[in-house]
Design a protein around this motif. Structure first.
Motif, PDB file in Angstrom:
ATOM      1  N   PHE A  54     -11.050 -85.728 -11.444  1.00  0.00           N
ATOM      2  CA  PHE A  54     -11.260 -85.745 -12.885  1.00  0.00           C
ATOM      3  C   PHE A  54     -11.146 -84.345 -13.478  1.00  0.00           C
ATOM      4  O   PHE A  54     -11.164 -84.181 -14.691  1.00  0.00           O
ATOM      5  CB  PHE A  54     -12.632 -86.340 -13.214  1.00  0.00           C
ATOM      6  N   PHE A  55     -11.024 -83.326 -12.610  1.00  0.00           N
ATOM      7  CA  PHE A  55     -10.906 -81.937 -13.041  1.00  0.00           C
ATOM      8  C   PHE A  55      -9.759 -81.257 -12.302  1.00  0.00           C
ATOM      9  O   PHE A  55      -9.832 -80.069 -11.974  1.00  0.00           O
ATOM     10  CB  PHE A  55     -12.222 -81.186 -12.771  1.00  0.00           C
ATOM     11  N   ASP A  56      -8.707 -81.998 -12.035  1.00  0.00           N
ATOM     12  CA  ASP A  56      -7.573 -81.481 -11.268  1.00  0.00           C
ATOM     13  C   ASP A  56      -6.993 -80.230 -11.925  1.00  0.00           C
ATOM     14  O   ASP A  56      -7.195 -79.984 -13.114  1.00  0.00           O
ATOM     15  CB  ASP A  56      -6.496 -82.551 -11.136  1.00  0.00           C
ATOM     16  N   ASN A  57      -6.262 -79.442 -11.113  1.00  0.00           N
ATOM     17  CA  ASN A  57      -5.621 -78.214 -11.583  1.00  0.00           C
ATOM     18  C   ASN A  57      -6.643 -77.140 -11.971  1.00  0.00           C
ATOM     19  O   ASN A  57      -6.387 -76.288 -12.811  1.00  0.00           O
ATOM     20  CB  ASN A  57      -4.692 -78.486 -12.773  1.00  0.00           C
ATOM     21  N   SER A  58      -7.847 -77.180 -11.353  1.00  0.00           N
ATOM     22  CA  SER A  58      -8.865 -76.175 -11.647  1.00  0.00           C
ATOM     23  C   SER A  58      -9.805 -76.023 -10.463  1.00  0.00           C
ATOM     24  O   SER A  58      -9.827 -76.864  -9.551  1.00  0.00           O
ATOM     25  CB  SER A  58      -9.671 -76.555 -12.891  1.00  0.00           C
TER      26      SER A  58
END
Length: 614
Positions: A357-361
């Protein structure tokens, strides 16, 4: 040990920086969620703008659907695009920090070190477009009105504010309810202030097409309901040279043209009807801009790298429906979505599968829980799926050939374990106890997603599940989503690099039954509620990352969605008439830091009508 004279100079330097030294109170020009502000007191402008950008020109943009109101703060009606340009906020965020706010209407801020209260000292220069000053009374009236009469979001978002009061002629204090919530001073700083003297003569609960009074960089210029709306730059805008505004909002006129759907809008853009397009369709990006204007460089097709969290997009299960109560059912259906085939066949290989739910971080959970995250989750072990501790979450995968028999076999077993049996005579899945047939509807607002849903529908049919795909207009879609009147939708949750109060609205038990909330799945879970509160109260960036990863992991193993995909860049097309700053902020493409280049615009004019498909 440092020399006493050096210590005295250090104290003096801190005082001059704008942050008062006190054991209990902080005062300064801004607030950082965690750590220090990037920009010191007295800074001239943000790093990602051109402070000398020329003002002028008209820019046209496209919008889908229609509008019937200029009151975007209530549930009723469809508000016009661009309304946020009319209003200023107490503070403004920067685009190159996880979450920091700098004074705007509020000249400075004072708050308790434990963040139990905050005082905003208003800028004496702040003015409404009618010339009247922005007052403490405006701030208090705005807050109370939004909470009492605005969309349900405001009551929830500002639910921890206990009291708002005037403490000086230009100072307003927000006191917070007990419980640690470090984000509260910042989210109150996001408050868009409305003019009390304008609205107290009008009914705030009703839609209106009367041009509203604001204080921001633009005011309403003209409109035709459901067709177009135009805003003009306020030439005597009170904050034109303010550090958080310098180099921004450079266009004299901003016009939003409305189109029936994205296909019509795209064709209009290619013919030169408007100037800027953020492209959401991978197919369109790959195939529909092979036109003469693009080859000649008059139409620019560009990717802007960003460092935003991707958030989550996916097929959202409505857990309010008995059909989707069993997590085994939800997990089974995820095996019928063939992302790899879709990416290769439909999306031209542009996407990456979303697994958080917080991909790319750094906030995304990966691998197995460990360290502080594991210690936190151990407290709830008996209330969480055992797989959460033994397996790393990963959305089901295929080889991309279109043959997903192996995945369907897994899905079949899960469905049988959940009590569903295949009725060979009627070719449909039925529940053993009730003989209920497995049928549901996927509700869409755009035909664009039909090409994604229809292959998924065919795979589900092989399992004996009947799916109806229904695309409705934007007004009907908005109403049905607000009332949770759907089985499954394509839903999205945007996520910042500093998640906080909004997570209650996304996943909190109280939000599940609240009309208009963003708890699209209808999740009610005490563990999730506790993790949200820990996240909101995180005392440091390290703790915030730990709590967010734990929340992410629990949400993933709830199988609330069938994850879709994301890209780590913005796909943007524009007619070659703009000047663009050299620096792209972490948040990505930022149109309102651009400016119209009159030389390029003049050279472009003869070519605008040459955009035609091969």
């Amino acid at each position: 040990m440092r020399h006493p004279i050096a210590a005295i100079f250090a104290v003096f330097a801190l005082l001059c920086s704008g942050a008062a030294l006190s054991a209990d109170v902080y005062r300064g020009h801004g607030i950082a969620m965690h750590g220090d502000l990037k920009y010191p007191s007295g800074f001239k402008h943000f790093d990602y703008v051109n402070p000398d950008a020329p003002k002028g020109g008209e820019v046209k943009m496209g919008s889908i659907g229609g509008f019937d109101s200029f009151n975007g703060f209530i549930v009723k009606g469809r508000s016009a695009a661009g309304l946020g340009l009319i209003y200023d906020t107490l503070m403004a965020s920067s685009s190159d920090e996880p979450f920091s706010m700098y004074g705007l209407i509020a000249e400075s801020v004072e708050m308790a070190r434990d963040r139990s209260w905050v005082v905003f000292h208003l800028n004496p220069k702040a003015r409404w477009h009618d010339g009247k000053p922005i007052t403490v009374e405006d701030v208090i009236w705005t807050f109370n009105t939004l909470v009492e009469k605005g969309t349900p979001f405001y009551k929830y978002y500002y639910g921890n504010v206990a009291k708002v009061e005037k403490v000086a002629s230009r100072s307003v204090k927000f006191s917070f309810k007990p419980g640690e919530n470090r984000e509260l001073p910042l989210i109150v700083g996001q408050l868009a202030v409305l003019p009390k003297h304008y609205w107290e003569k009008r009914d705030f609960t009703k839609t209106t097409l009367e041009p509203p009074l604001g204080s921001g960089p633009y005011r309403l210029k003209s409109f035709e309901a459901n067709r177009q709306v135009a805003y003009e730059r306020v030439k005597d805008y009170w904050a034109v040279d303010h550090p958080v505004r310098r180099g921004e909002y450079n266009f004299d006129t901003l016009r939003f043209e409305y189109f029936r759907d994205s296909t019509v809008s795209r064709e209009a853009f290619k013919s030169g009807a408007f100037d800027y397009q953020a492209e959401s369709s991978s197919k369109a990006w790959a195939t529909e801009y092979d036109i003469a204007a693009a080859k000649d460089g008059h139409l620019v097709k560009r990717r802007f790298k960003h460092n935003r969290s991707s958030g989550m997009q996916g097929f959202v299960f409505n857990l309010r429906r008995p059909l989707f109560k069993d997590p085994r059912v939800r997990q089974a259906l995820a095996h019928a979505f063939d992302f790899e085939w879709s990416n290769k066949t439909l999306f031209y290989g542009q996407y990456t599968r979303t697994n958080s739910f917080f991909d790319n971080s750094e906030l995304a959970s990966t691998g197995l829980p460990k360290g502080d995250e594991l210690k936190l989750l151990e407290q709830f072990r008996d209330k969480l799926p055992s797989q959460l501790f033994t397996s790393a979450y990963k959305a089901p995968m295929t080889d991309g050939s279109g043959n997903i028999r192996a995945n369907l076999r897994i899905a079949n077993k899960m469905l049988r374990d959940a009590g569903w049996q295949f009725d060979r005579k009627n070719r449909i899945l039925k529940h053993g106890k009730s003989a209920q047939e497995f049928r549901f509807e996927v509700l869409l607002v755009s035909p664009l997603f039909e090409r994604v849903v229809l292959p998924f529908k065919q795979n589900l049919k092989r399992l004996g599940i009947e799916v109806r795909v229904r695309t409705v207009d934007s007004a009907q879609y908005q109403k049905r989503v607000q009332n949770f009147d759907y089985d499954m939708i394509v839903g999205t949750w945007g996520q910042s690099l500093s998640p906080g109060n909004e997570q209650r609205n996304y996943w909190g038990s109280d939000a599940a039954a609240r009309i208009g909330s963003r708890n699209l799945a209808g999740l009610k879970d005490p563990v999730v509620d506790k993790l949200i509160e820990k996240l909101i109260a995180a005392p440091s960036r390290k703790d915030l990352v730990t709590y967010t990863r734990a929340l992410d992991r629990v949400l993933l193993w709830k199988f609330l969605v069938i994850p879709h995909f994301h890209i780590p860049f913005d796909r943007v097309l524009y007619w070659n008439m703009f000047g663009i700053p050299k620096v792209t902020p972490d948040s990505g493409a930022s149109l309102f830091t651009w400016w119209v280049d009159p030389v390029r615009q003049a050279a472009l004019a003869p070519h605008r009508q040459s955009g035609r498909s091969k």
